[in-house]
Design a protein around this motif. Structure first.
Motif, mmCIF file in Angstrom:
data_model
loop_
_atom_site.group_PDB
_atom_site.id
_atom_site.type_symbol
_atom_site.label_atom_id
_atom_site.label_comp_id
_atom_site.label_asym_id
_atom_site.label_seq_id
_atom_site.Cartn_x
_atom_site.Cartn_y
_atom_site.Cartn_z
ATOM 1 N N SER A 9 -5.860 11.612 0.688
ATOM 2 C CA SER A 9 -5.132 11.194 -0.509
ATOM 3 C C SER A 9 -5.101 9.674 -0.560
ATOM 4 O O SER A 9 -5.431 9.002 0.416
ATOM 5 C CB SER A 9 -3.705 11.755 -0.525
ATOM 6 O OG SER A 9 -2.901 11.145 0.456
ATOM 7 N N ARG A 10 -4.726 9.170 -1.709
ATOM 8 C CA ARG A 10 -4.549 7.725 -1.872
ATOM 9 C C ARG A 10 -3.049 7.452 -1.949
ATOM 10 O O ARG A 10 -2.305 8.190 -2.588
ATOM 11 C CB ARG A 10 -5.239 7.236 -3.141
ATOM 12 C CG ARG A 10 -6.747 7.404 -3.065
ATOM 13 C CD ARG A 10 -7.459 6.690 -4.202
ATOM 14 N NE ARG A 10 -8.868 7.014 -4.200
ATOM 15 C CZ ARG A 10 -9.784 6.447 -3.426
ATOM 16 N NH1 ARG A 10 -9.432 5.501 -2.595
ATOM 17 N NH2 ARG A 10 -11.047 6.812 -3.502
ATOM 18 N N GLY A 42 -5.914 3.692 6.047
ATOM 19 C CA GLY A 42 -6.603 2.414 5.964
ATOM 20 C C GLY A 42 -7.051 2.191 4.533
ATOM 21 O O GLY A 42 -7.480 3.124 3.861
ATOM 22 N N GLY A 43 -6.913 0.989 4.055
ATOM 23 C CA GLY A 43 -7.349 0.668 2.700
ATOM 24 C C GLY A 43 -6.659 1.489 1.631
ATOM 25 O O GLY A 43 -7.244 1.780 0.593
ATOM 26 N N LEU A 96 -6.261 2.140 10.806
ATOM 27 C CA LEU A 96 -7.655 1.753 10.948
ATOM 28 C C LEU A 96 -7.880 0.249 10.916
ATOM 29 O O LEU A 96 -8.926 -0.224 11.331
ATOM 30 C CB LEU A 96 -8.497 2.445 9.881
ATOM 31 C CG LEU A 96 -8.530 3.958 10.046
ATOM 32 C CD1 LEU A 96 -9.371 4.599 8.966
ATOM 33 C CD2 LEU A 96 -9.042 4.352 11.409
ATOM 34 N N ALA A 97 -6.903 -0.499 10.480
ATOM 35 C CA ALA A 97 -7.039 -1.953 10.505
ATOM 36 C C ALA A 97 -7.037 -2.466 11.945
ATOM 37 O O ALA A 97 -7.456 -3.586 12.197
ATOM 38 C CB ALA A 97 -5.902 -2.596 9.709
ATOM 39 N N LEU A 113 -12.647 3.598 5.883
ATOM 40 C CA LEU A 113 -12.230 4.982 5.713
ATOM 41 C C LEU A 113 -12.501 5.436 4.283
ATOM 42 O O LEU A 113 -11.976 4.859 3.339
ATOM 43 C CB LEU A 113 -10.739 5.140 6.031
ATOM 44 C CG LEU A 113 -10.171 6.543 5.884
ATOM 45 C CD1 LEU A 113 -10.859 7.504 6.863
ATOM 46 C CD2 LEU A 113 -8.663 6.538 6.106
ATOM 47 N N ASP A 114 -13.352 6.444 4.137
ATOM 48 C CA ASP A 114 -13.599 7.065 2.837
ATOM 49 C C ASP A 114 -13.812 8.563 3.024
ATOM 50 O O ASP A 114 -14.930 9.052 2.972
ATOM 51 C CB ASP A 114 -14.797 6.440 2.133
ATOM 52 C CG ASP A 114 -14.954 6.980 0.711
ATOM 53 O OD1 ASP A 114 -14.082 7.767 0.253
ATOM 54 O OD2 ASP A 114 -15.947 6.631 0.063
ATOM 55 N N PRO A 115 -12.725 9.299 3.267
ATOM 56 C CA PRO A 115 -12.871 10.740 3.481
ATOM 57 C C PRO A 115 -13.374 11.485 2.247
ATOM 58 O O PRO A 115 -13.867 12.600 2.361
ATOM 59 C CB PRO A 115 -11.462 11.195 3.868
ATOM 60 C CG PRO A 115 -10.557 10.128 3.350
ATOM 61 C CD PRO A 115 -11.347 8.852 3.367
ATOM 62 N N TYR A 116 -13.307 10.853 1.085
ATOM 63 C CA TYR A 116 -13.811 11.483 -0.133
ATOM 64 C C TYR A 116 -15.335 11.603 -0.096
ATOM 65 O O TYR A 116 -15.909 12.417 -0.805
ATOM 66 C CB TYR A 116 -13.375 10.690 -1.371
ATOM 67 C CG TYR A 116 -11.875 10.676 -1.555
ATOM 68 C CD1 TYR A 116 -11.209 11.759 -2.112
ATOM 69 C CD2 TYR A 116 -11.127 9.570 -1.149
ATOM 70 C CE1 TYR A 116 -9.838 11.749 -2.269
ATOM 71 C CE2 TYR A 116 -9.749 9.561 -1.310
ATOM 72 C CZ TYR A 116 -9.115 10.650 -1.866
ATOM 73 O OH TYR A 116 -7.754 10.638 -2.013
#
Length: 140
Positions: A9-10, A42-43, A96-97, A113-116
């Motif tokens: 999720s964001r 992260g992000g 994650l930073a 991190l881009d689980p999408y």
């Protein structure tokens, strides 16, 4: 019956205080429900694994779906399991930073991190590596 659920999720509010509030809530409510897991962020993106009894996990995920602190919630993995992989944490965390970005690059196209853009299997492998490399904190 035990199940594992992994979702992305964001964060609506990615501030450290907002993240800490989510973790504190998880750590206070999860033990009574038999829920364990880890939260990676992260992000402004969350990647979370939740383990426990099917009904308890389903109730928690339903709560997350209606939680205004999350948006763009996407289910990555939902499976019956024989044993917990994240049983030592009421809700461990990985920021994650603060980790070596080569771990992220091992599982994705870019060191972020881009689980999408990951399969559920890859997202779970990333979480397991973070656990194996002691990148997860907050053991309860």
């Amino acid at each position: 019956m035990l199940v594992r659920l992994v979702y992305a999720s964001r964060a609506v509010d990615p501030s450290p205080d907002a993240i800490e509030a989510i973790l504190a809530e998880s750590r206070s409510h999860n033990p009574a429900s038999g829920i364990t897991g880890i939260l990676c962020y992260g992000g402004g993106i969350f990647l979370q694994a939740i383990e426990g009894g099917r009904s308890a996990v389903n109730r928690l995920y339903s709560h997350i779906l209606h939680d205004a602190r999350h948006r763009q919630i996407e289910l990555l993995v939902y499976e019956e399991i024989c044993e917990r992989r994240f049983g030592g944490w009421t809700m461990g965390q990985a920021n994650l930073a603060k980790i070596n970005h080569s771990i992220l690059l091992k599982y994705s196209e870019k060191p972020e991190l881009d689980p999408y853009a990951m399969s559920g299997k890859v997202a779970l492998a990333l979480l397991e590596e973070l656990m194996a490399t002691a990148s997860i904190i907050g053991r309860a």
